[in-house]
Enzyme design. Sequence first.
Site, PDB file in Angstrom:
ATOM      1  N   GLY A 181       0.828  -1.325  -0.023  1.00 37.60           N
ATOM      2  CA  GLY A 181      -0.199   0.035  -0.025  1.00 37.60           C
ATOM      3  C   GLY A 181       0.654   1.282  -0.062  1.00 37.60           C
ATOM      4  N   GLU A 213       3.915   4.255   5.950  1.00 37.56           N
ATOM      5  CA  GLU A 213       2.729   3.552   5.795  1.00 37.56           C
ATOM      6  C   GLU A 213       1.779   4.129   4.800  1.00 37.56           C
ATOM      7  OE1 GLU A 213       1.104   0.917   5.442  1.00 37.56           O
ATOM      8  OE2 GLU A 213       0.467   0.018   7.283  1.00 37.56           O
ATOM      9  N   ASP A 241      -5.344   2.187  10.330  1.00 39.37           N
ATOM     10  CA  ASP A 241      -6.815   2.246  10.489  1.00 39.37           C
ATOM     11  C   ASP A 241      -6.922   1.758  12.226  1.00 39.37           C
ATOM     12  OD1 ASP A 241      -9.628   1.753   9.858  1.00 39.37           O
ATOM     13  OD2 ASP A 241      -9.519  -0.192   8.996  1.00 39.37           O
ATOM     14  N   THR A 300      -1.661  -3.298  12.796  1.00 41.41           N
ATOM     15  CA  THR A 300      -0.580  -3.661  11.754  1.00 41.41           C
ATOM     16  C   THR A 300       0.532  -3.061  12.449  1.00 41.41           C
ATOM     17  OG1 THR A 300      -2.009  -3.868   9.713  1.00 41.41           O
ATOM     18  CG2 THR A 300       0.128  -3.506   9.489  1.00 41.41           C
ATOM     19  N   LEU A 301       0.637  -1.819  12.573  1.00 41.79           N
ATOM     20  CA  LEU A 301       1.861  -1.083  13.104  1.00 41.79           C
ATOM     21  C   LEU A 301       2.154  -1.578  14.435  1.00 41.79           C
ATOM     22  CD1 LEU A 301       2.022   2.216  11.351  1.00 41.79           C
ATOM     23  CD2 LEU A 301       2.606   0.064  10.275  1.00 41.79           C
ATOM     24  N   LYS A 347      -7.163   6.941  10.156  1.00 39.95           N
ATOM     25  CA  LYS A 347      -8.482   6.954  10.339  1.00 39.95           C
ATOM     26  C   LYS A 347      -8.640   7.011  12.103  1.00 39.95           C
ATOM     27  CE  LYS A 347     -10.216   4.037   6.592  1.00 39.95           C
ATOM     28  NZ  LYS A 347     -10.967   2.853   6.176  1.00 39.95           N
ATOM     29  N   ASP A 395      -5.798  -0.252  -1.932  1.00 39.71           N
ATOM     30  CA  ASP A 395      -6.629  -1.169  -3.121  1.00 39.71           C
ATOM     31  C   ASP A 395      -7.658  -1.709  -2.491  1.00 39.71           C
ATOM     32  OD1 ASP A 395      -5.261  -2.931  -0.973  1.00 39.71           O
ATOM     33  OD2 ASP A 395      -5.943  -4.525  -2.227  1.00 39.71           O
ATOM     34  N   ARG A 405      -4.653   0.506  -7.129  1.00 38.78           N
ATOM     35  CA  ARG A 405      -3.542   1.278  -6.303  1.00 38.78           C
ATOM     36  C   ARG A 405      -2.679   2.117  -7.521  1.00 38.78           C
ATOM     37  NH1 ARG A 405      -1.939  -2.147  -2.235  1.00 38.78           N
ATOM     38  NH2 ARG A 405      -2.599  -4.218  -2.226  1.00 38.78           N
TER      39      ARG A 405
HETATM   40  P1  IMP Z   1      -4.923  -1.489  10.763  1.00 41.18           P
HETATM   41  O1  IMP Z   1      -4.096  -2.646  11.115  1.00 41.18           O
HETATM   42  O2  IMP Z   1      -6.447  -1.679  10.902  1.00 41.18           O
HETATM   43  O3  IMP Z   1      -4.404  -0.339  11.163  1.00 41.18           O
HETATM   44  O4  IMP Z   1      -5.126  -1.768   9.075  1.00 41.18           O
HETATM   45  C1  IMP Z   1      -4.205  -1.103   8.278  1.00 41.18           C
HETATM   46  C2  IMP Z   1      -4.237  -1.642   7.105  1.00 41.18           C
HETATM   47  O5  IMP Z   1      -5.562  -2.212   6.617  1.00 41.18           O
HETATM   48  C3  IMP Z   1      -3.425  -0.844   6.016  1.00 41.18           C
HETATM   49  O6  IMP Z   1      -2.191  -1.181   5.892  1.00 41.18           O
HETATM   50  C4  IMP Z   1      -4.509  -1.085   4.583  1.00 41.18           C
HETATM   51  O7  IMP Z   1      -3.741  -2.069   3.993  1.00 41.18           O
HETATM   52  C5  IMP Z   1      -5.739  -1.541   5.217  1.00 41.18           C
HETATM   53  N1  IMP Z   1      -6.850  -0.688   5.166  1.00 41.18           N
HETATM   54  C6  IMP Z   1      -7.193  -0.151   6.286  1.00 41.18           C
HETATM   55  N2  IMP Z   1      -8.206   0.995   5.713  1.00 41.18           N
HETATM   56  C7  IMP Z   1      -8.300   0.963   4.484  1.00 41.18           C
HETATM   57  C8  IMP Z   1      -9.057   1.569   3.205  1.00 41.18           C
HETATM   58  O8  IMP Z   1      -9.815   2.431   3.621  1.00 41.18           O
HETATM   59  N3  IMP Z   1      -8.572   1.310   2.197  1.00 41.18           N
HETATM   60  C9  IMP Z   1      -7.680   0.342   1.826  1.00 41.18           C
HETATM   61  N4  IMP Z   1      -6.983  -0.336   2.749  1.00 41.18           N
HETATM   62  C10 IMP Z   1      -7.126  -0.049   4.058  1.00 41.18           C
HETATM   63 MG    MG Z   2      -0.824  -0.960   4.521  1.00 42.23          MG
END
Ligand code: IMP
Ligand code: MG
Length: 200
Positions: free
Chosen positions: A47, A115, A119, A123-124, A147, A175, A181
Amino acid sequence: MMLQRSSDFERILFDEETIQRRLKGLAREILDKYHGRELVWLTVMKGADNSSRDLRRELVELSFLTYGSLAVDLIQDQVIMSLYSNPDNPQKGPTTILGLDPEIDYRWKDVLIVEDIVDRGWTLYHLKKHLGEKSPASIEICSLLSKPSKREVELEVDYLGFEVGDFFVVGYGLDLEQKYRDLPFIGVLKEEVWEGRKKK
Ligand code: IMP
Ligand code: MG
């Protein structure tokens, strides 16, 4: 084959010019912090591929304008994170972490994670924990988008492009099922496009 069209979008949130202008600002902040230092630039694939590349280009350009040289001693690495690989706990991981270069010694180094979007934050959270075990000097986070309303785990984004609300965005690295992308802007897809894609 499905086309990836502007007309698939309900609305554009950030157009190309807006994104590139913001990247210049982030490059300035990062240069101010890290000039004269070594920095591991860790791109979270796939991403952040687009934004990481453009951000580095801005950083290099700005650095040459300001210092006449590349004043940040960049070391590039990349990582692929997958959050949904643990069927017992699909919400929170642990994530699979692939692709870190084993030849890069993270000990005592400053690291910048680059990154696309933060969200829920998991992940981080997992990536930081994993890197922390390698004893770096510091870890900072740069994310094009965040977000905040969705956050489930506390995580500081040190360099942030834009905040977005609680909706699914695509384009410029982001994506839907690996598509969109390569579009230079970020937006929200029409409901019917979203539904149609998801069924495939
Ligand atoms: P987290 O672990 O919930 O913070 O997720 C982060 C990952 O989810 C990002 O690196 C994206 O790959 C994916 N993601 C979260 N929200 C979106 C979105 O609105 N569009 C596309 N990918 C998203
Ligand atoms: Mg990502």
